[in-house]
Enzyme design. Structure first.
Site, PDB file in Angstrom:
ATOM      1  N   ILE A 178       0.832  -1.202   0.000  1.00  0.00           N
ATOM      2  CA  ILE A 178       0.000   0.000   0.000  1.00  0.00           C
ATOM      3  C   ILE A 178       0.864   1.248   0.000  1.00  0.00           C
ATOM      4  O   ILE A 178       0.605   2.199  -0.747  1.00  0.00           O
ATOM      5  CB  ILE A 178      -0.957  -0.002   1.212  1.00  0.00           C
ATOM      6  CG1 ILE A 178      -1.910  -1.191   1.124  1.00  0.00           C
ATOM      7  CG2 ILE A 178      -1.745   1.302   1.269  1.00  0.00           C
ATOM      8  CD1 ILE A 178      -2.780  -1.379   2.354  1.00  0.00           C
ATOM      9  N   ALA A 214      -4.284   2.628   8.237  1.00  0.00           N
ATOM     10  CA  ALA A 214      -3.711   1.346   8.642  1.00  0.00           C
ATOM     11  C   ALA A 214      -4.500   0.767   9.812  1.00  0.00           C
ATOM     12  O   ALA A 214      -5.470   0.037   9.610  1.00  0.00           O
ATOM     13  CB  ALA A 214      -2.236   1.523   8.992  1.00  0.00           C
ATOM     14  N   ARG A 215      -4.106   1.100  11.029  1.00  0.00           N
ATOM     15  CA  ARG A 215      -4.809   0.667  12.232  1.00  0.00           C
ATOM     16  C   ARG A 215      -4.798   1.799  13.242  1.00  0.00           C
ATOM     17  O   ARG A 215      -3.786   2.475  13.428  1.00  0.00           O
ATOM     18  CB  ARG A 215      -4.152  -0.583  12.837  1.00  0.00           C
ATOM     19  CG  ARG A 215      -4.423  -1.877  12.075  1.00  0.00           C
ATOM     20  CD  ARG A 215      -5.889  -2.268  12.149  1.00  0.00           C
ATOM     21  NE  ARG A 215      -6.174  -3.542  11.494  1.00  0.00           N
ATOM     22  CZ  ARG A 215      -6.555  -3.674  10.241  1.00  0.00           C
ATOM     23  NH1 ARG A 215      -6.664  -2.590   9.480  1.00  0.00           N
ATOM     24  NH2 ARG A 215      -6.833  -4.864   9.732  1.00  0.00           N
ATOM     25  N   ASP A 247      -9.334   6.458   8.331  1.00  0.00           N
ATOM     26  CA  ASP A 247     -10.385   5.480   8.101  1.00  0.00           C
ATOM     27  C   ASP A 247     -10.444   4.483   9.255  1.00  0.00           C
ATOM     28  O   ASP A 247     -11.248   3.558   9.237  1.00  0.00           O
ATOM     29  CB  ASP A 247     -10.112   4.740   6.786  1.00  0.00           C
ATOM     30  CG  ASP A 247     -11.277   3.883   6.341  1.00  0.00           C
ATOM     31  OD1 ASP A 247     -12.422   4.364   6.412  1.00  0.00           O
ATOM     32  OD2 ASP A 247     -11.057   2.718   5.933  1.00  0.00           O
ATOM     33  N   GLU A 252     -13.462   1.257  17.643  1.00  0.00           N
ATOM     34  CA  GLU A 252     -14.423   1.267  16.544  1.00  0.00           C
ATOM     35  C   GLU A 252     -15.643   0.434  16.904  1.00  0.00           C
ATOM     36  O   GLU A 252     -15.498  -0.722  17.308  1.00  0.00           O
ATOM     37  CB  GLU A 252     -13.774   0.718  15.276  1.00  0.00           C
ATOM     38  CG  GLU A 252     -12.634   1.575  14.760  1.00  0.00           C
ATOM     39  CD  GLU A 252     -11.981   0.989  13.515  1.00  0.00           C
ATOM     40  OE1 GLU A 252     -12.439  -0.071  13.031  1.00  0.00           O
ATOM     41  OE2 GLU A 252     -11.011   1.588  13.039  1.00  0.00           O
ATOM     42  N   HIS A 277     -14.042   3.109   8.578  1.00  0.00           N
ATOM     43  CA  HIS A 277     -13.288   1.892   8.248  1.00  0.00           C
ATOM     44  C   HIS A 277     -13.901   1.188   7.030  1.00  0.00           C
ATOM     45  O   HIS A 277     -14.224   0.000   7.045  1.00  0.00           O
ATOM     46  CB  HIS A 277     -13.246   0.932   9.435  1.00  0.00           C
ATOM     47  CG  HIS A 277     -12.054   0.022   9.408  1.00  0.00           C
ATOM     48  ND1 HIS A 277     -11.476  -0.499  10.533  1.00  0.00           N
ATOM     49  CD2 HIS A 277     -11.315  -0.451   8.378  1.00  0.00           C
ATOM     50  CE1 HIS A 277     -10.440  -1.257  10.212  1.00  0.00           C
ATOM     51  NE2 HIS A 277     -10.327  -1.237   8.891  1.00  0.00           N
ATOM     52  N   GLY A 303     -12.496   1.784   3.757  1.00  0.00           N
ATOM     53  CA  GLY A 303     -11.579   1.918   2.629  1.00  0.00           C
ATOM     54  C   GLY A 303     -11.537   0.703   1.723  1.00  0.00           C
ATOM     55  O   GLY A 303     -11.319   0.820   0.519  1.00  0.00           O
TER      56      GLY A 303
END
Length: 328
Positions: free
Chosen positions: A162, A236-237, A261, A266, A285, A287
């Site tokens: 990525i 990413a996270r 994102d 979450e 989240h 993406g």
């Protein structure tokens, strides 16, 4: 409709979450497989108690930890329809000889696109500009503040699949790309140490996995090194960033903006102060949830799960823990 086969030759696959329609159709047509669902805790426990589970398929929410694995002595495969594996205890699964399957590189294009989209929306202040018109505040265009990315420096943290695609798009936009990663890559961008990246980048984009080493990598110390005009992008996270320190940095103008994102929690709580900031742009989240990528991730994962259970050839690139014991 799910089919339930009682033949001793059939294998039991437990779904912890829904999958793309095409992938579900593949499972439904697999007459040698018994497809079970454990979307809720009660249904999960029921399936565990009543069936011998050969494989688990999840996405990003369903947790497969040691406690669950311990209840499933016949488990051969744990599969994630996605790339990251932080919701799976890979180490324990490997110790138990269980194959861990994912869909590497399946979301690289769409996450790279989403990253650049967030960067441009934040840099150009697009989300506020759109709201201005929708709220009939055309006259407020005189107060608009935005800028272009051309000529600015993008710092990429993590030059994997990525990261490479993000860097390539950014370079086409005229950005100067620098990167820091676990090792130097064969790319036409300057490799710098993390401190240098933090101090010199106009925008910083995160593309590393969440591990014990990367958790809260972006902390108070990291924010203190960034430019006050810097933008931080995270697809990413969420746990890579210390979210409390992020909030402080944004509230005190230590950095100019944040777009992501992913979040540490979450979904976020309704009154999360981060969501109230004008200089924070958050998507849910999603993406990887384009039709093309979501289908690809799920069908790739199901294909390899079925292959392993049938003792057929699976794509070894999709078996994360290749040292796990062979399926017999």
């Amino acid at each position: 409709m799910l089919h339930y086969i009682t033949s001793q030759m059939s294998k039991n696959i437990l779904l912890l979450e829904t999958v793309a329609d095409d992938a579900m159709h593949m499972l439904e047509k697999a007459t040698d497989m018994n497809i079970l669902t454990g979307y809720e805790e009660t249904s999960l426990q029921s399936q565990i108690q009543n069936y011998k589970i050969d494989a688990i398929i999840t996405r990003g929410k369903g947790q497969v930890r040691e406690a669950l694995i311990e209840q499933l002595p016949d488990l051969k495969v744990i599969a994630r329809c996605g790339v990251g594996l932080d919701n799976i205890d890979v180490k324990y699964a490997t110790e138990k000889g269980i194959k861990v399957v994912n869909a590497p590189n399946s979301n690289a294009d769409t996450i790279a696109e989403h990253t650049i989209t967030l960067l441009l929306m934040l840099q150009r202040n697009v989300y506020n500009a759109v709201a201005m018109v929708k709220e009939n505040r055309w006259a407020d265009r005189g107060t608009y503040i935005g800028d272009e990315t051309h000529g600015k420096t993008l710092g990429v943290i993590g030059m994997g699949n990525i990261g490479k695609k993000v860097a390539k798009i950014a370079a086409v936009l005229g950005m100067n790309v620098v990167y820091w990663s676990s090792k130097k890559e064969d790319v036409p961008y300057n490799f710098v140490d993390l401190d240098t990246l933090l101090k010199t980048s106009d925008s910083i984009s995160l593309h590393i996995p969440l591990t014990t080493k990367t958790a809260h990598l972006i902390d108070a110390s990291a924010f203190s090194k960034m430019k006050p005009t810097a933008l931080l992008i995270n697809t990413a996270r969420g746990g890579i960033i210390d979210q409390n320190e992020l909030l402080i940095a944004l509230q005190n103008n230590k950095i100019a903006g944040f777009a992501a994102d992913v979040l540490a929690q979450e979904p976020p709580v309704k009154d999360d102060p981060l969501l109230q900031l004008d200089n924070a742009l958050i998507t849910a989240h999603l993406g990887s949830l384009t039709k093309t990528t979501y289908t690809k991730m799920c069908t790739m994962t199901v294909t390899n799960t079925l292959a392993i259970l049938r003792n057929e050839t699976a794509d070894t690139n999709c078996i994360f823990n290749k040292t796990a014991l062979a399926i017999v």
